[in-house]
Design a protein around this motif. Structure first.
Motif, PDB file in Angstrom:
ATOM      1  N   SER B 180       8.316  -1.589   6.292  1.00 37.92           N
ATOM      2  CA  SER B 180       8.998  -2.361   5.266  1.00 37.92           C
ATOM      3  C   SER B 180       8.459  -1.989   3.879  1.00 37.92           C
ATOM      4  O   SER B 180       9.197  -2.028   2.897  1.00 37.92           O
ATOM      5  N   LEU B 181       7.175  -1.607   3.804  1.00 40.13           N
ATOM      6  CA  LEU B 181       6.621  -1.195   2.513  1.00 40.13           C
ATOM      7  C   LEU B 181       7.268   0.099   2.051  1.00 40.13           C
ATOM      8  O   LEU B 181       7.625   0.263   0.889  1.00 40.13           O
ATOM      9  N   GLU B 183      10.216   1.204   2.894  1.00 43.26           N
ATOM     10  CA  GLU B 183      11.606   0.915   2.519  1.00 43.26           C
ATOM     11  C   GLU B 183      11.679   0.267   1.142  1.00 43.26           C
ATOM     12  O   GLU B 183      12.550   0.604   0.346  1.00 43.26           O
ATOM     13  N   GLY B 184      10.735  -0.650   0.872  1.00 41.53           N
ATOM     14  CA  GLY B 184      10.713  -1.304  -0.431  1.00 41.53           C
ATOM     15  C   GLY B 184      10.599  -0.287  -1.544  1.00 41.53           C
ATOM     16  O   GLY B 184      11.253  -0.392  -2.583  1.00 41.53           O
ATOM     17  N   SER B 185       9.786   0.713  -1.311  1.00 43.06           N
ATOM     18  CA  SER B 185       9.590   1.737  -2.326  1.00 43.06           C
ATOM     19  C   SER B 185      10.805   2.657  -2.431  1.00 43.06           C
ATOM     20  O   SER B 185      11.261   2.976  -3.528  1.00 43.06           O
ATOM     21  N   TYR B 186      11.345   3.063  -1.287  1.00 41.40           N
ATOM     22  CA  TYR B 186      12.543   3.905  -1.300  1.00 41.40           C
ATOM     23  C   TYR B 186      13.685   3.206  -2.038  1.00 41.40           C
ATOM     24  O   TYR B 186      14.449   3.824  -2.765  1.00 41.40           O
ATOM     25  N   LEU B 188      13.692   1.437  -4.476  1.00 41.27           N
ATOM     26  CA  LEU B 188      13.581   1.478  -5.934  1.00 41.27           C
ATOM     27  C   LEU B 188      13.824   2.881  -6.460  1.00 41.27           C
ATOM     28  O   LEU B 188      13.655   3.151  -7.641  1.00 41.27           O
ATOM     29  N   VAL B 195       6.543   7.779  -2.493  1.00 41.48           N
ATOM     30  CA  VAL B 195       6.302   6.697  -1.533  1.00 41.48           C
ATOM     31  C   VAL B 195       4.949   6.911  -0.856  1.00 41.48           C
ATOM     32  O   VAL B 195       4.134   5.996  -0.731  1.00 41.48           O
ATOM     33  N   THR B 198       2.001   6.583  -3.662  1.00 37.66           N
ATOM     34  CA  THR B 198       1.794   5.320  -4.366  1.00 37.66           C
ATOM     35  C   THR B 198       1.812   4.092  -3.459  1.00 37.66           C
ATOM     36  O   THR B 198       1.334   3.044  -3.857  1.00 37.66           O
ATOM     37  N   VAL B 199       2.362   4.221  -2.260  1.00 44.22           N
ATOM     38  CA  VAL B 199       2.420   3.039  -1.393  1.00 44.22           C
ATOM     39  C   VAL B 199       1.682   3.245  -0.070  1.00 44.22           C
ATOM     40  O   VAL B 199       0.805   2.464   0.289  1.00 44.22           O
ATOM     41  N   PRO B 202      -2.368   4.245  -0.536  1.00 37.66           N
ATOM     42  CA  PRO B 202      -3.175   3.099  -0.974  1.00 37.66           C
ATOM     43  C   PRO B 202      -3.269   2.003   0.083  1.00 37.66           C
ATOM     44  O   PRO B 202      -4.306   1.359   0.219  1.00 37.66           O
ATOM     45  N   ALA B 203      -2.183   1.787   0.831  1.00 37.87           N
ATOM     46  CA  ALA B 203      -2.215   0.725   1.839  1.00 37.87           C
ATOM     47  C   ALA B 203      -3.147   1.092   2.993  1.00 37.87           C
ATOM     48  O   ALA B 203      -3.679   0.219   3.671  1.00 37.87           O
ATOM     49  N   TYR B 295      -6.362  -6.119  -2.893  1.00 33.45           N
ATOM     50  CA  TYR B 295      -5.032  -6.714  -2.985  1.00 33.45           C
ATOM     51  C   TYR B 295      -4.387  -6.916  -1.611  1.00 33.45           C
ATOM     52  O   TYR B 295      -3.244  -7.275  -1.503  1.00 33.45           O
ATOM     53  N   SER B 296      -5.125  -6.602  -0.563  1.00 31.38           N
ATOM     54  CA  SER B 296      -4.457  -6.585   0.738  1.00 31.38           C
ATOM     55  C   SER B 296      -4.378  -7.975   1.358  1.00 31.38           C
ATOM     56  O   SER B 296      -3.890  -8.110   2.469  1.00 31.38           O
ATOM     57  N   ARG B 297      -4.830  -9.006   0.665  1.00 26.44           N
ATOM     58  CA  ARG B 297      -4.523 -10.364   1.142  1.00 26.44           C
ATOM     59  C   ARG B 297      -4.368 -11.324  -0.014  1.00 26.44           C
ATOM     60  O   ARG B 297      -4.714 -11.009  -1.112  1.00 26.44           O
TER      61      ARG B 297
END
Lengths: 295, 297
Positions: B180-181, B183-186, B188, B195, B198-199, B202-203, B295-297
């Protein structure tokens, strides 16, 4: 290669798709208001035909709702409108999808350029594991906006549009994952609005939210439709009647051909003004669905 | 509140009988397993500290001359081995970690079900199981025979050893990044490279760093691949690319075979130094991971 295609056409003929496309009450859009114009679109996952022969026109500054039972291909159709189905290796689209005069699935079209104009909000809020500020600034950043002041401005404007600014303005540097479900979904909407898209596609944006959060997002949709065109998939028929100008009802057809295991396919049954679809449906299946006798 | 009739309390305890017994048995078994695990771990640590701590001194860690085995422990030091370990393992990490992470990115983000991806995945798994001494022999035949012993050859051998571990651990971390992360980036309008950088990375960075440092710690303790690649020296060789070198693991291996008390003590000292280096590395890993995961929680 010719033979299987022929077979498929025979199947399609058997499915007998009936469509009524009544004009919406009190508004007759012109050709220039057409944002999407899909003709005879079929969508496959591998050899499985998920959606058969959908033709639909979507108009600007309207909210168009896709309703229908599970598995009828609403989301699949929605995802073809900004080429999100490209991310699924086996997905294939047949037919014509035009977006403001351009063929969306033409070879020369870049899916990235498409998605910059046609944003999407997903069923489950999916904020990035970054700060609230970075979540909203992400889109503008990847579109090349670097200036701090300009980004600050975009972040504030987008969060205000999404009715989230007052709740988060003091914690922009906190993680986006710390927000409640409704706030996270509004953050995702703000993130989508930050790149100033032409169209916002929403895939059941409220299905994980409580009625109060849902109400807020519906208010938000009505507010932003002056500037954007919205297409929303929803399971909630009340939601469709509350927010949408037009409604498309999709249903599932089963092909009774022996020897085939899964021949379910989604079809567009009826498309028209929301009021007409709910108060005077022309198709008996639509009537069965909106009156609650089916689905 | 005066209650007229006493209400009999409901029995909410764990039902007695077989279920309670099973629960107690499982709890006891877990504690037993935990203690069993502590025994070797504690034993190794306590022994190494007890036998090695007395030799450790600033001179031991930095003096560049490795003394002949016969001399007592307080003469000269293992500085050459500390420098050798740091430069050889460090350069191996510089080669293997970027390559391994990129390989994992290819496998998970780009490769899909392509034949190349499947072949790569298969061979990286096979490489994980290759004995480390085989890596040493491999580098010996393709590099050392032509260019001679050097720290670089050792780095190559250790790098080969680290690569599959880094690929595997990074791959598992990338797989955990929810779609889902992406997809969120795609949605945009991000490109695939965007993707990923930057997503997705880092995750997953916390886990990738942990995995990479585990591989480094594992490689730092290897002796076998170095036997054929770096030989050994008695004085610090700061030049990674030329001339034989030595490492702490080599010094442990060599000194442990000696009958002289001084040499044995130096071996324990080298072992303690190596454990300390691994320990520092792990603390750095935790700090880095915490920094990235804020930022992961």
């Amino acid at each position: 290669m010719g033979q299987p295609e022929q077979q498929e056409q025979q199947v399609a003929a058997k499915l007998e798709v009936t469509q009524t496309t009544a004009p919406p009450v009190g508004f007759s859009p012109t050709e220039a208001d057409k944002v999407f114009d899909a003709k005879n679109v079929s969508i496959y996952y591998g050899s499985f035909r998920a959606v058969t022969d959908v033709s639909i026109s979507i108009y600007q500054h309207e909210i168009t709702a896709f309703i229908g039972p599970s598995g009828c291909g609403k989301t699949t159709v929605l995802r073809t409108l900004n080429r999100m189905n490209d991310l699924i290796a086996t997905a294939r689209v047949e037919g014509d999808v035009h977006y403001r005069g351009a063929s969306l699935y033409h070879k020369s079209v870049s899916p990235t350029a498409v998605r910059r104009r046609i944003g999407m909000v997903f069923q489950k809020p999916n904020p990035f594991p970054k700060s609230i500020y970075e979540n909203v600034a992400y889109g503008p950043r990847i579109n090349g906006i670097r200036g701090k002041r300009q980004l600050d401005e975009i972040v504030e404007r987008s969060l205000r549009q999404a009715a989230l600014w007052d709740e988060v303005k003091d914690r922009l540097n906190k993680s986006g994952l710390g927000l409640s479900g409704g706030q996270a979904q509004r953050l995702c909407i703000a993130r989508t609005l930050a790149v100033e898209p032409d169209v916002v596609l929403m895939d059941e944006p409220c299905s994980a939210l409580d009625p109060i959060a849902t109400g807020r997002i519906e208010d938000l949709m009505r507010e932003i439709k002056q500037r954007y065109t919205i297409v929303i998939v929803t399971h909630n028929m009340q939601q469709a009647t509350r927010v949408s100008d037009r409604t498309a009802f999709f249903s599932v057809l089963r092909d009774e051909k022996p020897g085939k295991s899964d021949t379910r396919t989604g079809v567009l049954v009826e498309y028209g003004a929301t009021q007409q679809i709910f108060e005077d449906p022309h198709d008996s299946r639509t009537q069965a669905y909106v009156t609650g006798r089916m689905g | 509140m005066a209650v007229t009739a006493e209400q009999a309390a409901v029995d909410l305890r764990e039902p007695s009988g077989w279920r309670r017994a099973k629960n107690q048995f499982a709890t006891a078994a877990m504690w037993f397993a935990f203690l069993c695990m502590l025994v070797p771990l504690g034993f190794v640590l306590v022994t190494v500290i007890a036998k090695g701590a007395s030799v450790i001194s600033w001179q031991f860690l930095t003096n560049s001359t490795v003394p002949p085995n016969i001399l007592p422990a307080n003469v000269d030091g293992e500085g050459a081995a500390v420098v050798g370990t740091l430069e050889i393992t460090g350069f191996a990490a510089v080669m293997a970690i970027p390559l391994g992470v990129l390989g994992a990115v290819y496998l998970n983000e780009y490769g899909g079900n392509r034949p190349l991806a499947r072949v790569l995945s298969f061979f990286s798994d096979v490489m994980t199981g290759v004995p480390s001494i085989v890596m040493g022999l491999f580098i010996f035949t393709i590099w050392v025979l032509h260019f001679g012993y050097s720290g670089l050859a050792g780095s190559f051998a250790l790098g080969c050893l680290m690569l599959p571990i880094v690929i595997r651990s990074s791959y598992e971390m990338l797989r955990l990044v929810p779609n889902s992360l992406r997809e969120g980036s795609y949605a945009l309008g991000a490109t695939k490279a965007r993707v990923t950088v930057t997503v997705v990375l880092p995750a997953a960075i916390g886990g990738i760093v942990s995995g990479a440092l585990l591989a480094v710690a594992r490689a730092a303790g290897e002796t076998a691949p170095l036997l054929f690649t770096i030989l050994t020296v008695e004085a610090t060789n700061p030049n990674l690319f030329h001339g034989a070198n030595t490492t702490l693991s080599w010094q442990i291996w060599e000194n442990a075979q000696q009958p002289y008390a001084g040499a044995v003590a130096r071996g324990w000292g080298a072992a303690l130094t190596l454990i300390a280096i691994a320990f520092i590395l792990m603390i750095v890993a935790r700090l880095v991971t915490a920094r990235f995961a804020r930022y992961s929680r």
